[in-house]
Design an enzyme around this catalytic site. Structure first.
Site, short mmCIF file in Angstrom:
data_model
loop_
_atom_site.label_atom_id
_atom_site.label_comp_id
_atom_site.label_asym_id
_atom_site.label_seq_id
_atom_site.Cartn_x
_atom_site.Cartn_y
_atom_site.Cartn_z
N SER A 324 0.89 -1.11 -0.02
CA SER A 324 -0.20 0.11 0.03
C SER A 324 0.96 1.09 0.13
CB SER A 324 -0.88 -0.06 1.27
OG SER A 324 -0.31 0.06 2.41
N CYS A 325 0.09 2.41 -0.33
CA CYS A 325 0.81 3.63 -0.24
C CYS A 325 0.97 4.42 0.90
CB CYS A 325 0.27 4.58 -1.57
SG CYS A 325 1.33 5.81 -2.33
N ASP A 326 1.46 3.48 1.90
CA ASP A 326 1.14 4.05 3.32
C ASP A 326 2.46 3.78 4.16
OD1 ASP A 326 -1.15 4.81 5.57
OD2 ASP A 326 0.73 4.22 6.38
N ASN A 363 -6.73 0.41 0.13
CA ASN A 363 -5.85 0.73 -1.16
C ASN A 363 -6.10 -0.23 -2.18
OD1 ASN A 363 -2.33 2.13 -1.20
ND2 ASN A 363 -4.17 3.01 -2.08
#
Ligand SMILES: Cc1ncc(COP(=O)(O)O)c(C=O)c1O
Length: 379
Positions: A324-326, A363
């Site tokens: 995920s973009c986290d 996401n």
């Protein structure tokens, strides 16, 4: 049968070959059965209530039901799942100290009679919504040996527990027992020893005050092997608990268990794929198609997974992250892997508990599909 943390490369290939897509959680029912039978042999006089939150897959529940397990539930969803499988309320308990009114009504109607509590407000709810219940007061105990502590949210000290026993009796909730939890993935039998000593003092006092204490629920917390294979085995935990109970509690006391992780953890192997590689701050980063939002949430709280790869060459340190973009989505900062490539598959050992249940799909990345298998070494 080999433990899934020590798979041969042959087993690893067979495991990868089973998965058309990743991430996939392979759950071996033969291992679930073996681990349940180990519990039963180690605690021959105790009912075992599997805490279904760990892995509520219907095939797992059905297998355990066939073996004679009881079950522990917290919610309407968990209750309905069991009832739908034909498992009656008489085999189910609820140890969540704070329950929704809707759950209590439904659980009572289904015939569940044993409930935990740790507040006067919960006793009031039991008296009103589940009349005739038997109550177990949740005592706070040290979680210092646990990799996934549970002590901040639940439990009361001994004095408060004694007050609640009296209050429960006044409200018509039979104060028949005490429950504690040493924290999940407890790495030392001392966790139970210390908890039992504390409980026994409170128990004696409670009996003197007239509470008909008989049930001693020692919870779950029994560990599985992730990266540290020095955790105590189930027979070792059992012999410590049984010796302490024989020493500290009257012979008419009944010891109950509600393990989750140690029933299903070892049986699950999470197969995933490498989706990216990077060098960042001098460290090697390996990105997977599964992360903390997609089943590996416990990585954020102390569980250290073991990663298995069939790539050639020596292992070296790396950081492993999810897709995920986290930035929270980091699974390990000190894993060991050989020189893996994008597209390679990895297996993550002992992932049968608290993985699929935590997957959120955040996401847009799907959590693992579960694939049930019957005996690891087959086919
Ligand atoms: C009340 C209760 N019982 C049993 C369990 C199962 O614990 P474990 O999976 O550590 O065996 C839990 C876990 O959260 C719990 O909250």
């Amino acid at each position: 049968m080999a433990s899934q943390t020590t798979l041969t490369s042959h087993d690893l290939h067979r495991c990868f070959a089973r998965c058309a897509a990743t991430p996939t959680l392979l759950v071996d029912l033969a291992v679930v059965e073996q681990d349940f039978l180990t519990f039963r042999a180690s605690f021959p006089d105790s009912p075992i209530f599997y805490a279904i939150k760990a892995n509520p897959h219907p095939d797992v529940l059905t297998r355990l039901s066939t073996l004679g397990a009881g079950f522990e539930v917290s919610s309407v969803g968990e209750l309905r799942l069991l009832l739908g499988l034909g498992i009656e309320g008489g085999r189910i308990i609820s140890s969540n100290p704070v329950k929704t009114p809707a759950f209590l009504r439904e659980a009572h109607a289904a015939g569940i009679r044993y409930f935990a509590y740790d507040s006067a407000a919960e006793v009031d709810k039991l008296a009103e919504l589940a009349p005739g219940s038997q109550g177990l007061v949740r005592l706070e105990v040290s979680n210092e040996h646990s990799e996934w502590p549970l002590d901040k949210k639940f439990g009361v000290d001994s004095n408060h527990a004694l007050e609640l026993l009296a209050y429960a009796r006044d409200r018509g909730v039979d104060p028949v027992g005490v429950i504690f939890h040493v924290g999940s993935q407890c790495r030392s039998v001392d966790g139970w020893r210390v908890a039992l000593e504390k409980t026994s003092r409170m128990w004696d006092e409670g009996r003197k005050q007239g509470a008909p204490l008989q049930i001693l629920n020692v919870g779950g917390g029994m560990p599985v092997v992730y990266t540290d294979d020095r955790v105590p085995s189930i027979p070792a935990v059992a012999s410590a608990i049984r010796a302490e109970c024989a020493k500290l509690f009257p012979s008419d006391s009944k010891v109950w268990l509600e393990p989750g992780r140690a029933i299903v953890g070892r049986a699950g192997t999470l197969v995933c794929s490498v989706i990216g590689l990077a060098q960042r701050g001098g460290a090697r980063w390996v990105y997977l198609d599964v992360g903390v939002f997609h089943g590996l949430a416990e990585a954020t709280g102390g569980i250290r997974y073991r990663f298995l790869s069939d790539a050639p060459g020596p292992e070296s340190p790396c950081t492993i992250a999810g897709p995920s973009c986290d930035s929270v989505d980091v699974i390990s900062t000190d894993a060991l892997l050989p020189d893996v490539r994008v597209g390679d598959r990895l297996a993550i050992a002992s992932c049968g508990a608290y993985t699929t249940v935590y997957a959120s799909g955040f996401n847009g990345f799907p959590g693992p599909e579960t694939q049930i298998i019957e005996s690891w070494g087959d086919g």
